[in-house]
Write an enzyme that holds these catalytic residues in place. Structure first.
Site, short mmCIF file in Angstrom:
data_model
loop_
_atom_site.label_atom_id
_atom_site.label_comp_id
_atom_site.label_asym_id
_atom_site.label_seq_id
_atom_site.Cartn_x
_atom_site.Cartn_y
_atom_site.Cartn_z
N SER A 153 58.66 26.25 113.07
CA SER A 153 59.37 25.75 111.90
C SER A 153 60.72 26.45 111.77
O SER A 153 61.55 26.37 112.68
CB SER A 153 58.50 25.92 110.65
OG SER A 153 59.00 25.19 109.57
N ASP B 61 54.10 15.29 110.54
CA ASP B 61 55.04 16.33 110.11
C ASP B 61 56.39 15.69 109.82
O ASP B 61 56.92 14.96 110.66
CB ASP B 61 55.18 17.37 111.23
CG ASP B 61 56.11 18.52 110.88
OD1 ASP B 61 56.68 18.54 109.77
OD2 ASP B 61 56.25 19.41 111.73
N HIS C 141 52.19 19.86 109.87
CA HIS C 141 53.07 21.02 109.95
C HIS C 141 52.27 22.28 109.63
O HIS C 141 51.33 22.26 108.84
CB HIS C 141 54.22 20.86 108.95
CG HIS C 141 55.32 21.85 109.13
ND1 HIS C 141 56.33 21.68 110.05
CD2 HIS C 141 55.58 23.03 108.51
CE1 HIS C 141 57.15 22.70 109.99
NE2 HIS C 141 56.71 23.54 109.06
#
Length: 357
Positions: free
Chosen positions: A200, A298, A328
């Site tokens: 991320s 995601d 995610h």
């Protein structure tokens, strides 16, 4: 490590969560209810159960809290899904250079690297939107990566926003990589086999490190492992943002909260810079080999895959892997999630190959 449940109440809650997610597939599917299908993908039952349990727990959303309280909430949630600490040859807290002074870091040494003084090493930057996350909340992920890849992993606790806004995190990531590269023996690493990686926001930082090496002519990472990276902070216009921006852990509102704290009042301008949005860099030629991982459910899926495509078009050796049923942050759930563990082990295999002599 404090990244794992310590109180009896926390251990009991974690055990119940792990038991539910660890049910046999048929029982898990029966409890989850009807499969969730979007964009031709079916949500993994483990992910569906995790979302259901977290919703039932009625935990506050991060964006409803102050950054300081959000960090406490985030770490509390991570403790529940961490699982038992995976044994390694060595795990020790160290320091590494940051852009404005030393940073805490944690070195994970798997058994197969314990006897060697010149092992491959991954400099890892955790996720959390540049606002939350720390060494403890990613302890379980880094242990499994180290074990499955057979490489040392150095997790870096870079400075967080809003106390330290953009580009503090990016500058810290570059300073940490440069420090490890210049003094590899201190970390038991081979200076020619040092990778950068992260998930991320941390994936963004790893991508920015690789780009900065080329731009400055400094020694580059040997490999980059980008796990559902945020590669374009300037827009939420992708199809995946429209499809998965609500209901799948990372939401569009939460991303706006992260951006507001990270960029501040100048977000519209700063988000266009390549150190914030590596997808927007003018030229990606000459970057080190990469493996880009995305999750099917995601909001960041499409921008991650767009970055992999741009790397490929620029002549960079890149592999891309979408885990179609995952959400995610799935790499933070190796404790209860078989699918998450298997995915991390797969990433470890790719990293191992990428850092082979």
């Amino acid at each position: 490590m404090t990244g794992y449940p310590t109180s009896a109440a926390d251990r009991a809650q974690a055990a119940a969560l792990h038991a539910a997610i660890g049910l046999p597939p048929r029982a898990l599917r029966a409890l989850c209810g009807s499969p969730i299908v979007r964009d031709g993908q079916t949500l993994d039952p483990e992910a569906q159960m995790l979302l259901r349990l977290m919703g039932a727990a009625r935990r506050p959303t991060l964006q409803s809290l102050s950054p300081v309280d959000a960090r406490v909430e985030y770490n509390d949630a991570m403790r529940l899904v961490a699982g038992r600490p995976l044994p390694l040859a060595q795990v020790r807290d160290v320091t590494v250079a940051g852009a404005d002074g030393p940073l805490p870091a944690r070195l994970f040494v798997p058994l197969e690297c314990a006897a060697g003084a010149h092992s491959a090493l991954l400099v890892y930057f955790h996720g959390g939107g540049w606002v939350v996350g720390d060494l403890d909340s990613y302890d379980a992920t880094c242990r499994l990566l180290a074990r499955s890849a057979g490489v040392r992993v150095l997790s870096v606790d870079y400075r967080l926003a809003p106390e330290h806004r953009y580009p503090a995190a990016a500058d810290d990531a570059w300073a940490a990589f440069a420090d490890v590269r210049a003094d590899a023996a201190r970390f038991g690493a081979d200076p020619d086999r040092i990778a950068v990686g992260g998930d991320s926001a941390g994936g963004t930082l790893a991508a920015v490190c690789a780009q900065r090496a080329v731009a400055t002519g400094e020694p580059a990472p040997a490999f980059q492992l980008l796990i559902y990276p945020a590669t374009d902070s300037s827009s939420q216009a992708t199809a995946s943002f429209q499809l998965f921006g609500e209901g799948f852990a990372l939401t569009a509102d939460l991303m706006r909260w992260f951006h507001g704290h990270y960029f501040g009042a100048d977000e519209a301008t700063l988000a266009l810079e390549s150190a914030a949005s590596p997808l927007l860099a003018a030229d990606l030629a000459g970057l080190c080999p990469a493996h880009v991982v995305t999750a099917g459910f995601d909001p960041l899926r499409d921008e991650g895959e767009a970055y992999a495509a741009r790397l490929r078009d620029a002549g960079v050796a890149v592999t891309a892997r979408r885990h179609p049923g995952m959400i995610h942050s799935f790499v933070t759930t190796p404790g209860p999630g078989r699918a998450a563990r298997e995915a991390i082990v797969e990433m470890g295999g790719v990293l191992r190959a990428g850092l082979a002599r």
